[in-house]
Write a protein that holds these residues in place. Structure first.
Motif, PDB file in Angstrom:
ATOM      1  N   PHE A   9       0.863  -1.178   0.000  1.00  0.00           N
ATOM      2  CA  PHE A   9       0.000   0.000   0.000  1.00  0.00           C
ATOM      3  C   PHE A   9       0.903   1.233   0.000  1.00  0.00           C
ATOM      4  CE2 PHE A   9      -1.988  -3.458   2.364  1.00  0.00           C
ATOM      5  CZ  PHE A   9      -3.199  -3.610   1.697  1.00  0.00           C
ATOM      6  N   SER A  10       0.327   2.400  -0.161  1.00  0.00           N
ATOM      7  CA  SER A  10       1.151   3.612  -0.226  1.00  0.00           C
ATOM      8  C   SER A  10       1.941   3.841   1.051  1.00  0.00           C
ATOM      9  CB  SER A  10       0.275   4.830  -0.517  1.00  0.00           C
ATOM     10  OG  SER A  10      -0.655   5.049   0.528  1.00  0.00           O
ATOM     11  N   ASP A  11       1.418   3.361   2.184  1.00  0.00           N
ATOM     12  CA  ASP A  11       2.069   3.582   3.470  1.00  0.00           C
ATOM     13  C   ASP A  11       2.811   2.359   3.994  1.00  0.00           C
ATOM     14  OD1 ASP A  11      -0.223   2.122   3.833  1.00  0.00           O
ATOM     15  OD2 ASP A  11      -0.925   3.216   5.584  1.00  0.00           O
ATOM     16  N   GLY A  12       3.028   1.347   3.142  1.00  0.00           N
ATOM     17  CA  GLY A  12       3.792   0.184   3.569  1.00  0.00           C
ATOM     18  C   GLY A  12       3.166  -1.131   3.138  1.00  0.00           C
ATOM     19  N   ASP A  13       3.767  -2.243   3.572  1.00  0.00           N
ATOM     20  CA  ASP A  13       3.324  -3.590   3.221  1.00  0.00           C
ATOM     21  C   ASP A  13       2.649  -4.259   4.414  1.00  0.00           C
ATOM     22  OD1 ASP A  13       4.762  -3.064   0.896  1.00  0.00           O
ATOM     23  OD2 ASP A  13       6.552  -4.116   1.611  1.00  0.00           O
ATOM     24  N   SER A  14       1.760  -5.219   4.116  1.00  0.00           N
ATOM     25  CA  SER A  14       1.079  -5.947   5.193  1.00  0.00           C
ATOM     26  C   SER A  14       0.741  -7.358   4.758  1.00  0.00           C
ATOM     27  CB  SER A  14      -0.232  -5.245   5.587  1.00  0.00           C
ATOM     28  OG  SER A  14      -0.002  -3.966   6.117  1.00  0.00           O
ATOM     29  N   ILE A  15       0.844  -8.316   5.706  1.00  0.00           N
ATOM     30  CA  ILE A  15       0.244  -9.627   5.479  1.00  0.00           C
ATOM     31  C   ILE A  15      -1.266  -9.436   5.501  1.00  0.00           C
ATOM     32  CG2 ILE A  15      -0.151 -11.901   6.499  1.00  0.00           C
ATOM     33  CD1 ILE A  15       2.700 -11.943   7.417  1.00  0.00           C
ATOM     34  N   LEU A  16      -1.973 -10.096   4.594  1.00  0.00           N
ATOM     35  CA  LEU A  16      -3.416  -9.904   4.473  1.00  0.00           C
ATOM     36  C   LEU A  16      -4.181 -10.815   5.422  1.00  0.00           C
ATOM     37  CD1 LEU A  16      -3.692  -9.616   0.585  1.00  0.00           C
ATOM     38  CD2 LEU A  16      -3.708  -7.766   2.273  1.00  0.00           C
ATOM     39  N   GLU A  17      -4.987 -10.220   6.268  1.00  0.00           N
ATOM     40  CA  GLU A  17      -5.866 -10.993   7.142  1.00  0.00           C
ATOM     41  C   GLU A  17      -7.115 -11.436   6.390  1.00  0.00           C
ATOM     42  OE1 GLU A  17      -6.716  -8.869  10.700  1.00  0.00           O
ATOM     43  OE2 GLU A  17      -4.615  -8.569  11.244  1.00  0.00           O
ATOM     44  N   THR A  18      -7.567 -10.615   5.460  1.00  0.00           N
ATOM     45  CA  THR A  18      -8.720 -10.935   4.613  1.00  0.00           C
ATOM     46  C   THR A  18      -8.296 -10.805   3.163  1.00  0.00           C
ATOM     47  OG1 THR A  18     -10.222 -10.016   6.282  1.00  0.00           O
ATOM     48  CG2 THR A  18     -11.107 -10.354   4.066  1.00  0.00           C
ATOM     49  N   PRO A  19      -8.517 -11.807   2.321  1.00  0.00           N
ATOM     50  CA  PRO A  19      -8.120 -11.707   0.915  1.00  0.00           C
ATOM     51  C   PRO A  19      -8.751 -10.501   0.214  1.00  0.00           C
ATOM     52  CG  PRO A  19      -8.695 -13.965   1.479  1.00  0.00           C
ATOM     53  CD  PRO A  19      -9.102 -13.119   2.649  1.00  0.00           C
ATOM     54  N   ILE A  20      -8.019  -9.979  -0.754  1.00  0.00           N
ATOM     55  CA  ILE A  20      -8.512  -8.884  -1.592  1.00  0.00           C
ATOM     56  C   ILE A  20      -8.811  -9.447  -2.974  1.00  0.00           C
ATOM     57  CG2 ILE A  20      -7.980  -6.660  -2.649  1.00  0.00           C
ATOM     58  CD1 ILE A  20      -5.984  -6.179  -0.376  1.00  0.00           C
ATOM     59  N   THR A  21     -10.049  -9.255  -3.438  1.00  0.00           N
ATOM     60  CA  THR A  21     -10.454  -9.748  -4.751  1.00  0.00           C
ATOM     61  C   THR A  21     -10.524  -8.586  -5.735  1.00  0.00           C
ATOM     62  OG1 THR A  21     -11.747 -11.549  -3.785  1.00  0.00           O
ATOM     63  CG2 THR A  21     -12.259 -10.929  -6.052  1.00  0.00           C
ATOM     64  N   CYS A  22      -9.796  -8.711  -6.838  1.00  0.00           N
ATOM     65  CA  CYS A  22      -9.779  -7.688  -7.877  1.00  0.00           C
ATOM     66  C   CYS A  22     -10.295  -8.274  -9.186  1.00  0.00           C
ATOM     67  CB  CYS A  22      -8.370  -7.144  -8.097  1.00  0.00           C
ATOM     68  SG  CYS A  22      -7.693  -6.225  -6.697  1.00  0.00           S
ATOM     69  N   LYS A  23     -11.364  -7.699  -9.702  1.00  0.00           N
ATOM     70  CA  LYS A  23     -11.856  -8.079 -11.018  1.00  0.00           C
ATOM     71  C   LYS A  23     -11.073  -7.299 -12.061  1.00  0.00           C
ATOM     72  CE  LYS A  23     -16.095  -8.458 -13.768  1.00  0.00           C
ATOM     73  NZ  LYS A  23     -17.552  -8.176 -13.815  1.00  0.00           N
ATOM     74  N   VAL A  24     -10.614  -7.988 -13.101  1.00  0.00           N
ATOM     75  CA  VAL A  24      -9.756  -7.382 -14.113  1.00  0.00           C
ATOM     76  C   VAL A  24     -10.389  -7.543 -15.485  1.00  0.00           C
ATOM     77  CG1 VAL A  24      -7.453  -7.346 -15.140  1.00  0.00           C
ATOM     78  CG2 VAL A  24      -7.716  -7.919 -12.718  1.00  0.00           C
ATOM     79  N   GLU A  25     -10.533  -6.442 -16.203  1.00  0.00           N
ATOM     80  CA  GLU A  25     -11.097  -6.453 -17.552  1.00  0.00           C
ATOM     81  C   GLU A  25     -10.219  -5.619 -18.475  1.00  0.00           C
ATOM     82  OE1 GLU A  25     -15.037  -4.931 -17.109  1.00  0.00           O
ATOM     83  OE2 GLU A  25     -15.850  -6.811 -16.309  1.00  0.00           O
ATOM     84  N   LYS A  26      -9.844  -6.207 -19.618  1.00  0.00           N
ATOM     85  CA  LYS A  26      -9.025  -5.527 -20.625  1.00  0.00           C
ATOM     86  C   LYS A  26      -7.771  -4.893 -20.020  1.00  0.00           C
ATOM     87  CE  LYS A  26     -12.848  -4.695 -23.806  1.00  0.00           C
ATOM     88  NZ  LYS A  26     -13.634  -3.691 -24.581  1.00  0.00           N
ATOM     89  N   GLY A  27      -7.208  -5.586 -19.035  1.00  0.00           N
ATOM     90  CA  GLY A  27      -5.936  -5.166 -18.476  1.00  0.00           C
ATOM     91  C   GLY A  27      -6.001  -4.283 -17.260  1.00  0.00           C
ATOM     92  N   PHE A  28      -7.225  -3.897 -16.826  1.00  0.00           N
ATOM     93  CA  PHE A  28      -7.350  -2.943 -15.734  1.00  0.00           C
ATOM     94  C   PHE A  28      -8.277  -3.454 -14.636  1.00  0.00           C
ATOM     95  CE2 PHE A  28      -6.185  -0.652 -19.536  1.00  0.00           C
ATOM     96  CZ  PHE A  28      -5.177   0.206 -19.083  1.00  0.00           C
ATOM     97  N   VAL A  29      -7.959  -3.096 -13.396  1.00  0.00           N
ATOM     98  CA  VAL A  29      -8.792  -3.449 -12.251  1.00  0.00           C
ATOM     99  C   VAL A  29     -10.075  -2.625 -12.315  1.00  0.00           C
ATOM    100  CG1 VAL A  29      -8.974  -3.417  -9.738  1.00  0.00           C
ATOM    101  CG2 VAL A  29      -6.810  -4.045 -10.823  1.00  0.00           C
ATOM    102  N   THR A  30     -11.219  -3.316 -12.338  1.00  0.00           N
ATOM    103  CA  THR A  30     -12.501  -2.619 -12.432  1.00  0.00           C
ATOM    104  C   THR A  30     -13.293  -2.682 -11.136  1.00  0.00           C
ATOM    105  OG1 THR A  30     -13.548  -4.628 -13.307  1.00  0.00           O
ATOM    106  CG2 THR A  30     -12.679  -3.031 -14.910  1.00  0.00           C
ATOM    107  N   ASP A  31     -12.934  -3.615 -10.248  1.00  0.00           N
ATOM    108  CA  ASP A  31     -13.667  -3.740  -8.986  1.00  0.00           C
ATOM    109  C   ASP A  31     -12.743  -4.343  -7.930  1.00  0.00           C
ATOM    110  OD1 ASP A  31     -16.396  -3.708  -7.565  1.00  0.00           O
ATOM    111  OD2 ASP A  31     -15.706  -5.760  -7.229  1.00  0.00           O
TER     112      ASP A  31
END
Length: 390
Positions: free
Chosen positions: A249-271
């Motif tokens: 993240f902009s303020d540093g790194d973290s182990i994830l307690e809850t997964p982050i889901t990113c939907k990707v369309e045509k090369g870009f994160v949309t959700d």
């Protein structure tokens, strides 16, 4: 006295009694191959002073000319100090960026990119000298700790280089890569015309460089806005990434307690969905988007570049594979992205210089299966549930 510092001294003494090189000496001699009389610039923060001073002493021991410069911590959005940028501009033979977070941006290069004779543009003097003019070799270590240095720097670099070369052969001529993982990742990554890059610990030639700890291969996916190549089946990455290891993240790194889901369309994160960490990621991306427009308005980005930087804040800029057997997931991305049984995807700027952005946010996916595909319909599995396939 700090316990980790005592352990560092103990380990260094043990190495000397055995006749072995310390981690800093290993890097100076076997990674960047510093020669007598060469100019070596080391840039550090107070938090990384111990490692920086070890490198300084190892450089002097090798007969080279060492300069050590300190600056306050810099984040993803901060500029490096003018003095640091001026020091890099002297074009040293070797430059070490031993940063607690980041080296910092180059405002002059951002406003007026440096150009090579073949027309390539670079927004930072560090990248211009390393990748553009290829007159410098370099090591950058954002977030390194003494413990990490001691555990991961003294690996078998010959074995690592062989792994990287084997994977390079597999990626040659590839058109796409299919990545799946138990956490839910299912992404098609188009790579037609792209070349695999190495962080193999061999930074001995001008124009070469990478991280310590070393240990990954990585590739920039085809950018979604680029003209589609004939052999491409899709334009940009398509599918879902579920980050379940760690995240930058902009303020540093973290182990994830809850997964982050990113939907990707045509090369870009949309959700982006998940818990508090998903909101933290979205905040970082949104800040990068808004700052891009502000920087153009302030004439700190070229006319028209604000919209490009804004769009690329959601670009999938990298697929990387961890290859350092001593690395593990600790919540520090410098090490996490090198760990066995992982891959990582970056959101933002890529390494082929055709998707500029204010951010490059790495996120780790555990135990991936990675299949490389070719134009003739054949395919090759290189990782299966996180394990390298022979």
């Amino acid at each position: 006295m700090d316990f980790k510092y005592v352990e560092s001294i103990k380990k260094d003494l043990e190495n000397r009694l055995k006749g072995e090189l310390s981690p800093a000496e290993n890097i100076i001699q076997n990674v960047v191959s510093v020669s007598k009389g060469e100019r070596v610039l080391i840039i550090a923060n107070p938090a990384t002073s111990e490692i920086a001073q070890d490198l300084f002493k190892a450089t002097l021991k090798a007969g080279a000319l060492a300069t050590l410069v300190f600056q306050p911590d810099r984040t993803s959005f901060d500029n490096a100090t003018p003095e640091v940028l001026a020091a890099i501009a002297t074009n040293p033979d070797v430059c070490f960026s031993i940063s607690n977070i980041k080296l910092g941006k180059d405002p002059q290069g951002t406003a007026t990119p440096y150009k090579t004779e073949d027309g390539r543009e670079f927004s930072h003097i560090f990248d211009y000298l390393l990748d553009g003019k290829k007159t410098m070799r370099a090591v950058w270590t954002p977030g390194i700790t003494v413990d990490m240095m001691n555990r991961t720097a003294c690996i078998d670099y010959k074995e690592l280089k062989n792994r990287c070369e084997s994977l390079n052969k597999i990626f040659t001529g590839a058109t796409s890569v299919h990545v799946t993982a138990p956490g839910g990742t299912d992404l098609i990554v188009p790579v037609a015309g792209r070349k695999l890059m190495f962080d193999d610990g061999d930074f001995s030639k001008p124009g070469s460089g990478g991280n310590i700890p070393a240990g990954e291969v990585f590739i920039s996916p085809n950018v979604g806005t680029a003209e589609m190549l004939p052999e491409q089946q899709i334009q940009g990455c398509e599918g879902v990434i579920v980050y379940d290891g760690s995240m930058t993240f902009s303020d540093g790194d973290s182990i994830l307690e809850t997964p982050i889901t990113c939907k990707v369309e045509k090369g870009f994160v949309t959700d982006i969905s998940g818990g508090a960490e998903a909101k933290r990621l979205l905040k970082t991306i949104t800040e990068a988007e808004l700052r891009s427009l502000v920087l153009e308005k302030e004439k700190k980005l070229p006319q028209g570049a604000g919209a490009v930087y804004k769009k690329n804040a959601r670009n999938i800029g990298e697929l990387g594979i961890g290859l350092n057997p001593a690395a593990r997931i600790t919540g520090n991305m410098l090490e996490d992205e090198k760990a066995f049984h992982t891959c990582h995807f970056a959101i933002g700027e890529n390494y082929d210089n055709d998707a500029p952005s204010l951010i490059h946010l790495d996120g780790v996916v555990r135990d991936p299966t990675i299949i490389v595909r070719y134009a003739d319909g054949t395919e090759k599995t290189i990782l299966e549930n996180g394990s390298l396939v022979n």
